[in-house]
Design a protein around this motif. Structure first.
Motif, short mmCIF file in Angstrom:
data_model
loop_
_atom_site.label_atom_id
_atom_site.label_comp_id
_atom_site.label_asym_id
_atom_site.label_seq_id
_atom_site.Cartn_x
_atom_site.Cartn_y
_atom_site.Cartn_z
N PHE A 34 0.85 -1.19 0.00
CA PHE A 34 0.00 0.00 0.00
C PHE A 34 0.88 1.25 0.00
O PHE A 34 0.62 2.20 -0.75
N ASP A 35 1.94 1.23 0.82
CA ASP A 35 2.86 2.37 0.84
C ASP A 35 3.55 2.53 -0.51
O ASP A 35 3.73 3.66 -1.00
N GLN A 36 3.92 1.41 -1.13
CA GLN A 36 4.57 1.47 -2.44
C GLN A 36 3.62 2.03 -3.50
O GLN A 36 4.01 2.86 -4.32
N ALA A 37 2.36 1.58 -3.47
CA ALA A 37 1.37 2.09 -4.42
C ALA A 37 1.12 3.58 -4.21
O ALA A 37 0.94 4.33 -5.18
N SER A 38 1.10 4.03 -2.96
CA SER A 38 0.93 5.46 -2.67
C SER A 38 2.08 6.26 -3.26
O SER A 38 1.89 7.34 -3.83
N HIS A 39 3.29 5.72 -3.13
CA HIS A 39 4.48 6.39 -3.67
C HIS A 39 4.39 6.46 -5.20
O HIS A 39 4.71 7.51 -5.80
N LEU A 40 3.93 5.38 -5.83
CA LEU A 40 3.80 5.38 -7.29
C LEU A 40 2.77 6.39 -7.76
O LEU A 40 2.97 7.06 -8.79
N LEU A 41 1.66 6.51 -7.03
CA LEU A 41 0.65 7.49 -7.40
C LEU A 41 1.22 8.91 -7.31
O LEU A 41 0.99 9.73 -8.22
N THR A 42 1.97 9.18 -6.27
CA THR A 42 2.60 10.49 -6.13
C THR A 42 3.54 10.76 -7.30
O THR A 42 3.54 11.85 -7.88
N ARG A 43 4.33 9.76 -7.67
CA ARG A 43 5.25 9.89 -8.79
C ARG A 43 4.49 10.14 -10.09
O ARG A 43 4.90 10.96 -10.92
N LEU A 44 3.41 9.41 -10.30
CA LEU A 44 2.61 9.58 -11.51
C LEU A 44 2.12 11.02 -11.65
O LEU A 44 2.23 11.63 -12.72
N THR B 206 1.73 25.30 -9.90
CA THR B 206 2.67 25.16 -8.78
C THR B 206 1.95 24.48 -7.63
O THR B 206 0.76 24.68 -7.41
N GLY B 207 2.67 23.66 -6.89
CA GLY B 207 2.09 22.98 -5.73
C GLY B 207 1.61 21.58 -6.06
O GLY B 207 1.57 21.17 -7.23
N PRO B 208 1.21 20.82 -5.03
CA PRO B 208 0.78 19.44 -5.23
C PRO B 208 -0.62 19.34 -5.82
O PRO B 208 -1.38 20.31 -5.84
N ALA B 209 -0.96 18.14 -6.28
CA ALA B 209 -2.29 17.88 -6.84
C ALA B 209 -3.32 17.82 -5.72
O ALA B 209 -3.02 17.41 -4.59
N THR B 210 -4.53 18.22 -6.02
CA THR B 210 -5.65 18.07 -5.09
C THR B 210 -6.53 16.93 -5.58
O THR B 210 -6.80 16.80 -6.78
N LEU B 211 -6.95 16.09 -4.65
CA LEU B 211 -7.76 14.93 -5.01
C LEU B 211 -8.63 14.52 -3.84
O LEU B 211 -8.42 14.94 -2.70
N ASP B 212 -9.64 13.72 -4.13
CA ASP B 212 -10.54 13.20 -3.11
C ASP B 212 -9.83 12.09 -2.34
O ASP B 212 -9.35 11.12 -2.94
N THR B 213 -9.75 12.21 -1.03
CA THR B 213 -8.98 11.25 -0.24
C THR B 213 -9.57 9.84 -0.29
O THR B 213 -8.82 8.86 -0.29
N THR B 214 -10.90 9.75 -0.34
CA THR B 214 -11.51 8.42 -0.42
C THR B 214 -11.21 7.77 -1.76
O THR B 214 -10.85 6.58 -1.82
N GLU B 215 -11.37 8.53 -2.84
CA GLU B 215 -11.02 8.01 -4.17
C GLU B 215 -9.57 7.57 -4.22
O GLU B 215 -9.24 6.52 -4.78
N ALA B 216 -8.68 8.38 -3.64
CA ALA B 216 -7.26 8.06 -3.66
C ALA B 216 -6.97 6.78 -2.89
O ALA B 216 -6.18 5.93 -3.35
N ALA B 217 -7.61 6.60 -1.74
CA ALA B 217 -7.40 5.38 -0.96
C ALA B 217 -7.89 4.15 -1.72
O ALA B 217 -7.24 3.10 -1.71
#
Length: 297
Positions: A157-167, A199-210
């Motif tokens: 799960f941590d690895q997938a979270s990291h990949l999503l951030t990279r994407l 500029t800055g990080p992406a905004t997304l729905d936390t439930t969708e992201a999980a």
């Protein structure tokens, strides 16, 4: 007289602050099951029932306050009554169950949508929740890594979270639409929308992201084949589509031709489809995990 008017006004003000919950039988088959099982359920036509629910929601909206619409499932309701010892053939039991599923089940906030729009929204929310719960169960059952002793589900799960951030970092500014598909005992599908400013990080729905990260983590952990597609929309430019395939727990970039073929082929018949106007099909970019995310067994 003045005191009575004041009391009525106060009660109306309080009523606007009390949330309402409506249980909805979205499917005609479920509606028929309730009719046949319970004499206290007196509705006799699904279409009329939906229209009455629509009127009820509009009436609640006119009086103010927050209204939640929850998907009412007859099988889950029967199980709930068995577990709690409630008589299922009473309006009070149905009301208690509705309050329960509003907190834990598939539910949407009523914002004035007509009932014919609420039904698909609820069904979609139920599918998303079932996918998330199933994927979470798969991760929880993986146990510990034979090499390092880490919990595999949590590590992937941590690895997938990291990949999503990279994407999202590599995709750059724009509106991003991501789809991840992973075959397991059931086909798992997760969708994520994200907006990244210049500029800055992406905004997304936390439930969708999980949900998205959980499905991707299942594909990584089980080393099952699967795929991920990223579509990016920016002003005054064609949409960009990138793609990857899951191969032995890694996201491997597709070539430009593979992305084009995936988008321009009918998934059911295999027949070619015309390219979508205003879309630029591109190869996936490299998002190889670093040493902080080793493979677990």
């Amino acid at each position: 007289m003045a005191r009575t008017a004041t009391t009525t006004t106060m009660r109306r003000a309080l009523r606007r602050e009390v949330p309402s919950t409506v249980g909805l039988l979205a499917d005609e088959e479920d509606f028929t099951a309730m009719r046949r099982r319970y004499r206290s359920f007196t509705h006799d036509d699904h279409g009329t029932y939906l229209r009455q629910v629509d009127h009820l929601l509009k009436d609640l909206a006119r009086h103010g306050g927050h209204t939640t619409v929850a998907l009412f499932d007859p099988e889950e309701y029967a199980e709930y009554c068995t577990e709690t010892g409630l008589d299922p053939d009473t309006p009070d039991s149905r009301s208690r169950f509705t309050a329960e599923i509003a907190a834990t089940g598939a539910a949407v906030t009523y914002t004035g949508q007509p009932v014919d729009r609420l039904v698909p929204l609820l069904v979609h929310r139920a599918v998303r929740q079932a996918t998330w719960e199933y994927a979470t169960m798969l991760l929880a059952d993986l146990g510990q890594c034979a090499d390092c002793g880490q919990d595999i589900g949590r590590a992937t799960f941590d690895q997938a979270s990291h990949l999503l951030t990279r994407l999202l970092e590599e995709a750059g500014p724009g509106t991003h639409h991501l789809v991840c598909s992973v075959p397991a005992d059931e086909q798992l599908l997760a969708v994520l929308h994200a907006d990244r400013p210049p500029t800055g990080p992406a905004t997304l729905d936390t439930t969708e992201a999980a949900e998205f990260v959980t499905v991707l983590a299942v594909g990584i952990a089980l080393r099952t084949p699967g795929g991920l597609v990223l579509r990016t929309t920016t002003p005054a430019a064609p949409d960009r589509v990138h793609g990857w395939r899951l191969d032995q727990g890694l996201l491997v970039p597709l070539t430009e031709a593979e992305v084009f073929n995936a988008y321009c082929t009918d998934a059911d018949t295999g027949e070619p489809l015309a390219p979508e106007p205003g879309v630029d099909y591109r190869a996936g970019f490299d998002i190889t995990p670093d040493d902080d995310h080793p493979t677990h067994h």
